[in-house]
Design a protein around this motif. Structure first.
Motif, mmCIF file in Angstrom:
data_model
loop_
_atom_site.group_PDB
_atom_site.id
_atom_site.type_symbol
_atom_site.label_atom_id
_atom_site.label_comp_id
_atom_site.label_asym_id
_atom_site.label_seq_id
_atom_site.Cartn_x
_atom_site.Cartn_y
_atom_site.Cartn_z
ATOM 1 N N LEU A 20 19.082 21.722 7.667
ATOM 2 C CA LEU A 20 19.945 20.619 8.102
ATOM 3 C C LEU A 20 21.410 20.918 7.831
ATOM 4 O O LEU A 20 22.290 20.599 8.652
ATOM 5 N N THR A 21 21.688 21.537 6.698
ATOM 6 C CA THR A 21 23.064 21.914 6.377
ATOM 7 C C THR A 21 23.596 22.931 7.379
ATOM 8 O O THR A 21 24.714 22.808 7.883
ATOM 9 N N GLY A 24 24.195 21.318 10.691
ATOM 10 C CA GLY A 24 25.414 20.509 10.622
ATOM 11 C C GLY A 24 26.669 21.356 10.730
ATOM 12 O O GLY A 24 27.605 21.011 11.466
ATOM 13 N N TRP A 27 27.004 22.498 14.267
ATOM 14 C CA TRP A 27 27.542 21.455 15.132
ATOM 15 C C TRP A 27 29.060 21.346 14.971
ATOM 16 O O TRP A 27 29.793 21.196 15.951
#
Length: 100
Positions: A20-21, A24, A27
């Protein structure tokens, strides 16, 4: 003695949080890349001297390329960690990790 003690293995939550990091950051790198491309589309480098124009084009290509390289790198690492997370949830993962 330090080599005899086993280090604790990473668990599924560690893989998920890393994924997830990384997604992120990927993104954020994509948003930066889009803004860099937009800036250069609105403000193209224009110089009368051919050598200066060549350097400006080189710098533009370098900046745009590095921003998209960062986007790809973070996304690819996030994908790999997510696949590892899914793999760690499958039965038999611990035995596969212990075999040489």
């Amino acid at each position: 003695m330090a080599s005899e003690t086993a280090r604790p293995r990473k668990g599924p939550l560690s893989f998920l949080s890393g994924s997830l990091t990384s997604f992120g950051l990927g993104w954020l790198a994509l948003q930066l890349s889009i803004r860099v491309v937009g800036y250069y589309a609105e403000h193209p480098p224009h110089y009368d001297v051919r050598f200066a124009q060549s350097i400006a084009t080189f710098v533009k290509t370098l900046v745009v390329g590095m921003s998209f390289l960062a986007t790809f790198t973070f996304a690819f690492v996030g994908l790999g960690l997510f696949v590892t997370f899914v793999r760690s949830l499958m039965p038999g993962w611990r035995q596969a990790e212990e075999t040489p």
